[in-house]
Design an enzyme around this catalytic site. Structure first.
Site, PDB file in Angstrom:
ATOM      1  N   LYS A  50      32.275  74.598  53.959  1.00  0.00           N
ATOM      2  CA  LYS A  50      32.821  74.601  52.793  1.00  0.00           C
ATOM      3  C   LYS A  50      32.557  74.214  51.735  1.00  0.00           C
ATOM      4  O   LYS A  50      32.833  75.081  50.618  1.00  0.00           O
ATOM      5  CB  LYS A  50      34.793  73.023  53.229  1.00  0.00           C
ATOM      6  N   ASN A  51      31.600  73.072  52.002  1.00  0.00           N
ATOM      7  CA  ASN A  51      30.295  72.912  50.775  1.00  0.00           C
ATOM      8  C   ASN A  51      29.761  74.258  50.157  1.00  0.00           C
ATOM      9  O   ASN A  51      28.414  74.088  49.409  1.00  0.00           O
ATOM     10  CB  ASN A  51      29.624  71.616  50.864  1.00  0.00           C
TER      11      ASN A  51
ATOM     12  N   ARG B  58      36.802  67.492  42.332  1.00  0.00           N
ATOM     13  CA  ARG B  58      35.258  67.515  41.429  1.00  0.00           C
ATOM     14  C   ARG B  58      34.614  68.747  41.344  1.00  0.00           C
ATOM     15  O   ARG B  58      33.587  68.925  40.643  1.00  0.00           O
ATOM     16  CB  ARG B  58      34.507  66.291  41.879  1.00  0.00           C
TER      17      ARG B  58
ATOM     18  N   CYS C  93      37.584  59.228  41.203  1.00  0.00           N
ATOM     19  CA  CYS C  93      37.189  59.096  41.500  1.00  0.00           C
ATOM     20  C   CYS C  93      37.261  58.030  42.739  1.00  0.00           C
ATOM     21  O   CYS C  93      37.176  57.114  43.083  1.00  0.00           O
ATOM     22  CB  CYS C  93      35.706  57.737  40.884  1.00  0.00           C
TER      23      CYS C  93
ATOM     24  N   ARG D 260      31.150  58.899  40.429  1.00  0.00           N
ATOM     25  CA  ARG D 260      30.641  59.991  40.796  1.00  0.00           C
ATOM     26  C   ARG D 260      30.706  60.724  38.976  1.00  0.00           C
ATOM     27  O   ARG D 260      31.569  61.380  39.005  1.00  0.00           O
ATOM     28  CB  ARG D 260      31.268  60.853  41.666  1.00  0.00           C
ATOM     29  N   PRO D 261      29.549  60.554  38.288  1.00  0.00           N
ATOM     30  CA  PRO D 261      29.546  60.698  36.913  1.00  0.00           C
ATOM     31  C   PRO D 261      28.528  62.188  37.900  1.00  0.00           C
ATOM     32  O   PRO D 261      28.614  63.376  38.726  1.00  0.00           O
ATOM     33  CB  PRO D 261      27.788  59.471  37.073  1.00  0.00           C
ATOM     34  N   ILE D 262      28.716  63.552  36.223  1.00  0.00           N
ATOM     35  CA  ILE D 262      28.114  64.635  36.353  1.00  0.00           C
ATOM     36  C   ILE D 262      26.715  64.724  35.158  1.00  0.00           C
ATOM     37  O   ILE D 262      27.315  66.103  35.185  1.00  0.00           O
ATOM     38  CB  ILE D 262      29.278  65.485  35.472  1.00  0.00           C
ATOM     39  N   ASP D 263      26.431  64.029  35.052  1.00  0.00           N
ATOM     40  CA  ASP D 263      25.454  63.603  33.763  1.00  0.00           C
ATOM     41  C   ASP D 263      24.628  64.523  34.350  1.00  0.00           C
ATOM     42  O   ASP D 263      23.603  65.193  33.213  1.00  0.00           O
ATOM     43  CB  ASP D 263      25.121  62.065  33.747  1.00  0.00           C
ATOM     44  N   LEU D 264      24.146  64.606  35.558  1.00  0.00           N
ATOM     45  CA  LEU D 264      22.984  65.520  35.889  1.00  0.00           C
ATOM     46  C   LEU D 264      22.977  66.769  35.900  1.00  0.00           C
ATOM     47  O   LEU D 264      22.462  67.984  35.736  1.00  0.00           O
ATOM     48  CB  LEU D 264      22.802  64.684  37.429  1.00  0.00           C
TER      49      LEU D 264
ATOM     50  N   ASP E 268      28.936  62.389  54.177  1.00  0.00           N
ATOM     51  CA  ASP E 268      29.581  63.417  54.675  1.00  0.00           C
ATOM     52  C   ASP E 268      30.055  62.424  56.366  1.00  0.00           C
ATOM     53  O   ASP E 268      31.095  63.576  56.689  1.00  0.00           O
ATOM     54  CB  ASP E 268      29.734  64.550  54.768  1.00  0.00           C
TER      55      ASP E 268
ATOM     56  N   VAL F 295      23.873  57.100  49.707  1.00  0.00           N
ATOM     57  CA  VAL F 295      24.563  57.966  48.516  1.00  0.00           C
ATOM     58  C   VAL F 295      25.365  57.579  47.257  1.00  0.00           C
ATOM     59  O   VAL F 295      25.570  57.414  46.190  1.00  0.00           O
ATOM     60  CB  VAL F 295      24.405  59.631  49.327  1.00  0.00           C
TER      61      VAL F 295
ATOM     62  N   ARG G  38      41.818  69.191  52.631  1.00  0.00           N
ATOM     63  CA  ARG G  38      41.454  69.857  51.700  1.00  0.00           C
ATOM     64  C   ARG G  38      39.749  70.406  52.198  1.00  0.00           C
ATOM     65  O   ARG G  38      39.137  71.677  51.876  1.00  0.00           O
ATOM     66  CB  ARG G  38      40.296  68.577  51.488  1.00  0.00           C
TER      67      ARG G  38
HETATM   68  C1  UD1 Z   1      28.271  67.103  47.353  1.00  0.00           C
HETATM   69  C2  UD1 Z   1      29.543  67.489  48.714  1.00  0.00           C
HETATM   70  C3  UD1 Z   1      29.931  65.752  49.527  1.00  0.00           C
HETATM   71  C4  UD1 Z   1      28.146  65.001  49.789  1.00  0.00           C
HETATM   72  C5  UD1 Z   1      27.900  65.060  48.358  1.00  0.00           C
HETATM   73  C6  UD1 Z   1      26.421  64.813  48.613  1.00  0.00           C
HETATM   74  C7  UD1 Z   1      30.810  69.399  47.888  1.00  0.00           C
HETATM   75  C8  UD1 Z   1      31.826  69.592  47.232  1.00  0.00           C
HETATM   76  N1  UD1 Z   1      30.154  68.164  47.758  1.00  0.00           N
HETATM   77  O1  UD1 Z   1      28.642  66.542  46.207  1.00  0.00           O
HETATM   78  O2  UD1 Z   1      30.601  66.298  50.139  1.00  0.00           O
HETATM   79  O3  UD1 Z   1      28.961  64.228  50.211  1.00  0.00           O
HETATM   80  O4  UD1 Z   1      27.158  66.285  48.619  1.00  0.00           O
HETATM   81  O5  UD1 Z   1      25.901  65.156  50.267  1.00  0.00           O
HETATM   82  O6  UD1 Z   1      29.206  69.915  47.866  1.00  0.00           O
HETATM   83  N2  UD1 Z   1      25.002  61.639  40.776  1.00  0.00           N
HETATM   84  C9  UD1 Z   1      24.546  61.112  39.544  1.00  0.00           C
HETATM   85  N3  UD1 Z   1      24.408  62.255  38.474  1.00  0.00           N
HETATM   86  C10 UD1 Z   1      25.071  63.686  37.969  1.00  0.00           C
HETATM   87  C11 UD1 Z   1      25.422  64.438  40.261  1.00  0.00           C
HETATM   88  C12 UD1 Z   1      25.719  62.792  40.684  1.00  0.00           C
HETATM   89  O7  UD1 Z   1      24.555  60.576  39.158  1.00  0.00           O
HETATM   90  O8  UD1 Z   1      25.614  64.281  37.790  1.00  0.00           O
HETATM   91  C13 UD1 Z   1      24.154  61.428  42.421  1.00  0.00           C
HETATM   92  C14 UD1 Z   1      26.085  60.444  42.384  1.00  0.00           C
HETATM   93  O9  UD1 Z   1      26.856  59.602  41.958  1.00  0.00           O
HETATM   94  C15 UD1 Z   1      25.451  60.677  43.890  1.00  0.00           C
HETATM   95  C16 UD1 Z   1      24.653  61.436  44.445  1.00  0.00           C
HETATM   96  O10 UD1 Z   1      24.334  62.024  42.729  1.00  0.00           O
HETATM   97  O11 UD1 Z   1      24.868  58.915  43.935  1.00  0.00           O
HETATM   98  C17 UD1 Z   1      24.384  62.021  45.417  1.00  0.00           C
HETATM   99  O12 UD1 Z   1      25.653  63.263  44.862  1.00  0.00           O
HETATM  100  P1  UD1 Z   1      26.066  65.071  44.501  1.00  0.00           P
HETATM  101  O13 UD1 Z   1      24.434  64.998  45.549  1.00  0.00           O
HETATM  102  O14 UD1 Z   1      25.490  65.127  43.514  1.00  0.00           O
HETATM  103  O15 UD1 Z   1      27.493  64.885  45.701  1.00  0.00           O
HETATM  104  P2  UD1 Z   1      28.314  66.138  45.161  1.00  0.00           P
HETATM  105  O16 UD1 Z   1      27.005  67.491  44.611  1.00  0.00           O
HETATM  106  O17 UD1 Z   1      29.225  65.517  44.033  1.00  0.00           O
END
Ligand code: UD1
Length: 423
Positions: A22-23, A93, A117, A122-126, A307, A329, A399
């Site tokens: 899926k991912n 998301r 969340c 679960r931010p998107i700042d990055l 996961d 994580v 899902r």
């Molecule tokens: C993906 C997977 C999810 C898995 C996660 C970690 C998909 C659809 N989902 O989620 O199943 O649990 O990887 O392996 O592929 N973070 C920030 N800012 C950001 C983005 C992330 O601080 O903009 C932090 C998150 O809060 C978390 C860490 O980075 O602590 C890792 O998250 P991330 O790898 O981005 O997870 P996803 O890509 O959302």
């Protein structure tokens, strides 16, 4: 709504084929937005709610898709909208994956801010940091991320991620392949999902060095083409099925896997007392029902995946002693614990660590799914619980697990899917 009714106490035994990841499917499908040239044929795409939601989002943008027998055909020739609406983004998301490709190809994208969340912030700042580094101007207004490449094009840059993020790396790579010049990414996510996305982009005509590592170098191009591609297996589904065999004192062979991608998980099963054998494309696990307490720390790949954390906690409820499961994580990803405790487990939470006191005799009751992997842990617990366990709100499970009860029943479980009214 659907619930799963699990009559526990049956051994899981037999062989099964892994579903597609899926991912990995999600970023690959998003990457089809990068070109209007030709039609993509994507094989081994799992039949899942999340894939359906994502294709609905693509339809909204004007993309044409057809899906049959795990093969998805996609043509992004006629993209008509650059806006991902809240109604679709709120369901998933991972919709944020359209940001990079739309911005890179069309110079503009509007994506609703993902809400809610399920497990902690679960931010998107990055994701936004990466787009800004590549030259985009970003504003956030009325619940939307509005991203514009000032002269219609992104420009190569150095992106140094302070945290390893699968999603942000995926978005950055997809944007960078169409940017002018060279992009380097440090502390990139090295998960197989991103490695496969890079291979997919390379097949489309992108130039990427460092695939599968934390340092990526991308040379921008403006000619990408549609390709035929075979998706990788779902390592989390595989890990969950292995746990189903382990928790019931059973045995399982999973075909269609790449054992290298399961290395950290398999190591833990061996530590827990299971026997594990692999071939180039299969894994066999046998459990004699005696599980040893085994600590796990979830970290970015190649470490044990977050996961699989919930499923490991369920497994350790049957181990003979205390296990510590730490999530580095997602520090607050423990929604499954109160529900597991309702089944009779004895698990404490201290900060980002779960302390599982095993073995505990579990007895079936009604439990509530709260998120995808939490639901999987409840199903595992239901397999060993005495009597009947009802896992409610099973849409969370749908899902991300393709026909999970059908697969488990073919291995000896007794699970039925039934309708119920929640209120
Ligand atoms: C993906 C997977 C999810 C898995 C996660 C970690 C998909 C659809 N989902 O989620 O199943 O649990 O990887 O392996 O592929 N973070 C920030 N800012 C950001 C983005 C992330 O601080 O903009 C932090 C998150 O809060 C978390 C860490 O980075 O602590 C890792 O998250 P991330 O790898 O981005 O997870 P996803 O890509 O959302």
């Amino acid at each position: 709504m659907d619930k799963l009714v699990i009559r526990g106490g049956r051994r899981i035994s037999g062989s099964i084929t892994a579903s597609g990841s899926k991912n990995t499917s999600l970023p690959i499908i998003a990457a089809t937005l990068l070109t209007g040239q030709g039609t993509f044929t994507l094989h081994h795409i799992p039949d899942l709610k999340d894939i359906l939601t994502f294709t609905q989002l693509l339809h909204h943008l004007g993309v044409e898709t057809s899906y049959s027998g795990n093969t998805l055909k996609v043509s992004s020739r006629n993209v008509e909208s650059l806006q991902a609406p809240y109604e679709l983004v709120k369901k998933m998301r991972a919709s944020i994956y359209v940001l990079g490709p739309l911005l890179a190809r069309f110079g503009h994208a509007r994506v609703s801010l993902p809400g809610g969340c399920a497990f902690g912030p679960r931010p998107i700042d990055l994701h936004l940091l990466a787009m800004e580094k590549l030259g985009a101007t970003i504003t956030i207004e009325t619940g939307f991320i509005d991203a514009t490449a000032p002269d219609g094009k992104l420009h190569g840059a150095h992106i140094d991620f302070p945290i390893s993020s699968v999603g942000a790396t995926g978005n950055a790579v997809m944007a960078a392949v169409l940017a002018e010049g060279r992009t380097t990414i440090s502390n990139a996510a090295a998960e197989p999902e991103i490695e496969t996305l890079c291979k997919f982009l390379i097949a489309m005509g992108a130039t990427i060095k460092g695939t599968g590592t934390t340092e990526l170098e991308i040379e921008g191009t403006d000619s990408l083409n549609a390709v035929e591609f075979h998706n990788i297996f779902d390592r989390i589904e595989a890990g969950t099925l292995l746990a189903a065999a382990a928790i019931t004192g059973g045995d399982i062979t999973i075909n269609g896997v790449e054992p290298e991608q399961l290395k950290a998980i398999l190591k833990k099963f061996v530590q827990a007392g299971c026997s594990v054998e692999t071939t180039v494309n299969s894994v066999t696990l046998k459990s004699n029902g005696k599980l040893l307490p085994t600590d796990v720390t979830a970290k970015p790949y190649p470490a044990f995946p977050t996961d699989m954390q919930a499923q490991w906690i369920a497994l350790m409820t049957q181990a003979e002693g205390t296990s510590n499961i730490t999530d580095k994580v997602y520090h607050e990803r423990f929604n499954h614990i109160p529900e597991l405790n309702r089944l009779g487990a004895h698990i404490e939470i201290r900060k980002n660590q779960a302390i599982v006191h095993g073995p505990q005799r579990l007895s079936g009751t009604k439990v509530m799914s709260t998120d995808l992997r939490a639901s999987a842990s409840l199903v595992l617990a239901g397999l060993v619980a005495a009597g009947t366990t009802e896992v409610l709100r099973v849409y969370h499970l749908d899902r991300g697990y393709e026909k999970i009860e059908v697969k488990l029943n073919s291995l000896g479980a007794d699970i039925s899917r039934e309708k119920y009214n929640e209120f």
